[in-house]
Design an enzyme around this catalytic site. Structure first.
Site, mmCIF file in Angstrom:
data_model
loop_
_atom_site.group_PDB
_atom_site.id
_atom_site.type_symbol
_atom_site.label_atom_id
_atom_site.label_comp_id
_atom_site.label_asym_id
_atom_site.label_seq_id
_atom_site.Cartn_x
_atom_site.Cartn_y
_atom_site.Cartn_z
ATOM 1 N N HIS A 129 0.829 -1.205 0.000
ATOM 2 C CA HIS A 129 0.000 0.000 0.000
ATOM 3 C C HIS A 129 0.871 1.266 0.000
ATOM 4 O O HIS A 129 0.661 2.182 -0.804
ATOM 5 C CB HIS A 129 -0.934 -0.037 1.221
ATOM 6 C CG HIS A 129 -1.789 1.168 1.383
ATOM 7 N ND1 HIS A 129 -3.105 1.207 0.963
ATOM 8 C CD2 HIS A 129 -1.526 2.386 1.911
ATOM 9 C CE1 HIS A 129 -3.601 2.406 1.227
ATOM 10 N NE2 HIS A 129 -2.666 3.143 1.809
ATOM 11 N N GLU A 130 1.860 1.303 0.887
ATOM 12 C CA GLU A 130 2.708 2.501 1.000
ATOM 13 C C GLU A 130 3.561 2.706 -0.246
ATOM 14 O O GLU A 130 3.735 3.832 -0.711
ATOM 15 C CB GLU A 130 3.606 2.405 2.243
ATOM 16 C CG GLU A 130 2.846 2.491 3.559
ATOM 17 C CD GLU A 130 1.970 3.724 3.668
ATOM 18 O OE1 GLU A 130 2.410 4.814 3.265
ATOM 19 O OE2 GLU A 130 0.818 3.596 4.125
ATOM 20 N N HIS A 133 1.577 4.280 -2.979
ATOM 21 C CA HIS A 133 1.498 5.748 -2.868
ATOM 22 C C HIS A 133 2.718 6.385 -3.548
ATOM 23 O O HIS A 133 2.604 7.425 -4.189
ATOM 24 C CB HIS A 133 1.491 6.184 -1.392
ATOM 25 C CG HIS A 133 0.149 6.120 -0.716
ATOM 26 N ND1 HIS A 133 -0.990 6.703 -1.249
ATOM 27 C CD2 HIS A 133 -0.230 5.578 0.471
ATOM 28 C CE1 HIS A 133 -2.012 6.504 -0.412
ATOM 29 N NE2 HIS A 133 -1.583 5.816 0.630
ATOM 30 N N GLU A 190 -6.239 6.721 -1.589
ATOM 31 C CA GLU A 190 -6.293 5.541 -0.723
ATOM 32 C C GLU A 190 -6.769 4.317 -1.496
ATOM 33 O O GLU A 190 -6.211 3.233 -1.381
ATOM 34 C CB GLU A 190 -7.214 5.802 0.471
ATOM 35 C CG GLU A 190 -6.560 6.608 1.568
ATOM 36 C CD GLU A 190 -5.300 5.942 2.091
ATOM 37 O OE1 GLU A 190 -5.390 4.818 2.597
ATOM 38 O OE2 GLU A 190 -4.223 6.533 1.971
HETATM 39 ZN ZN LIG Z 1 -2.550 5.147 2.217
#
Ligand SMILES: [Zn+2]
Length: 268
Positions: A129-130, A133, A190
């Site tokens: 997830h990170e 980003h 997100e």
């Molecule tokens: Zn996030």
């Protein structure tokens, strides 16, 4: 210089920056985004910001979880295909529930979030997830959208450490509560990070069902008391879990086609 001359200079600078920057098509999503910062600029800021955080932090690189982090981090890094990232993975001794990846592949995991990650695959869910980003250039988009042209002008020819917007830049890059300035990701960022992060995790050979388990544990924390730092920048909730559930069938196939299957991996 008079105010009028100053204004003229700022307008000219804005125009030249806007003409230099372009509408970038992001390979991961195929979406077009206007970015005022270049990849090089973002990566350089990421490198400087990372150094800054590391010098101020207590590293926990002697813990066994550090070795797990190197393993999970490099597996996630390998599937992103980002050749201009210089990956680094550090474990920081801190009770904050926090983890982030700055532009250029500069990853930090705080010891506080390890129990919530629970397994190697839980760590892969967070890192996926990170990292998403970072590969989706969300920090560049945040600098562009939320902090605006004026800040980017203040950046021209200036290093992160000399910038009057240092805190804001660090927050835009994901360091969040670390710099005492929370800048939450928008819902669309997100959702993007969830979807691409899940794909990275599965391609790296970690069971995507473990991501669902992680976000469920994460959502539970909201039930009691003040939200942890990671939650302030990463809103949780039922929508996120539902969206991840919808992807599960596809992602299980991706996982089964990965070169190796590690399942949930080691316990942390
Ligand atoms: Zn996030």
């Amino acid at each position: 210089m008079s105010n009028k001359e100053n204004m003229k200079k700022i307008i000219l600078l804005s125009i030249s920056i806007l003409s230099l920057s372009s509408c970038v098509t992001l390979p991961e999503t195929g979406q077009k985004k206007l970015l005022l910062t270049s990849v090089d600029q973002e990566n350089q800021m990421g490198t400087e910001g990372y150094k800054e955080v590391l010098t101020k932090s207590k590293l926990a690189n002697k813990l066994p979880a550090y070795n797990v982090l190197q393993r999970v981090g490099s597996r996630i890094a390998a599937v992103t295909g980002q050749s201009d990232f210089k990956w680094e993975y550090n474990l920081i001794e801190d009770k904050q529930l926090n983890a982030w990846c700055m532009p250029g592949g500069k990853i930090a995991v705080y010891t506080g979030i390890l129990p919530m990650m629970k397994t190697e695959a839980g760590m892969a869910a967070v890192l996926g997830h990170e990292v998403a980003h970072a590969t989706l250039r969300h920090s560049g988009q945040r600098m562009t959208q939320q902090l605006g042209t004026q800040m980017v002008l203040g950046l021209a020819g200036m290093s992160l450490n000399n910038s009057p917007y240092q805190k804001e830049l660090m927050a835009a890059m994901g360091a969040g509560a670390t710099v005492g300035f929370i800048l939450p990701y928008g819902r669309s960022h997100e959702t993007e990070a969830d979807m691409i992060g899940l794909k990275y995790m599965a391609e790296a050979g970690y069971d995507p069902r473990e991501a669902l388990e992680f976000w469920k544990r994460f959502a539970k924390v909201t039930e009691g008391g003040a939200p942890p730092e990671f939650l302030s920048t990463h809103p949780g909730g039922a929508t996120r879990i539902r969206n991840i559930q919808k992807q599960m069938k596809t992602m299980t196939k991706v996982y089964q086609q990965a070169a190796q299957q590690h399942g949930a991996g080691e316990n942390l």
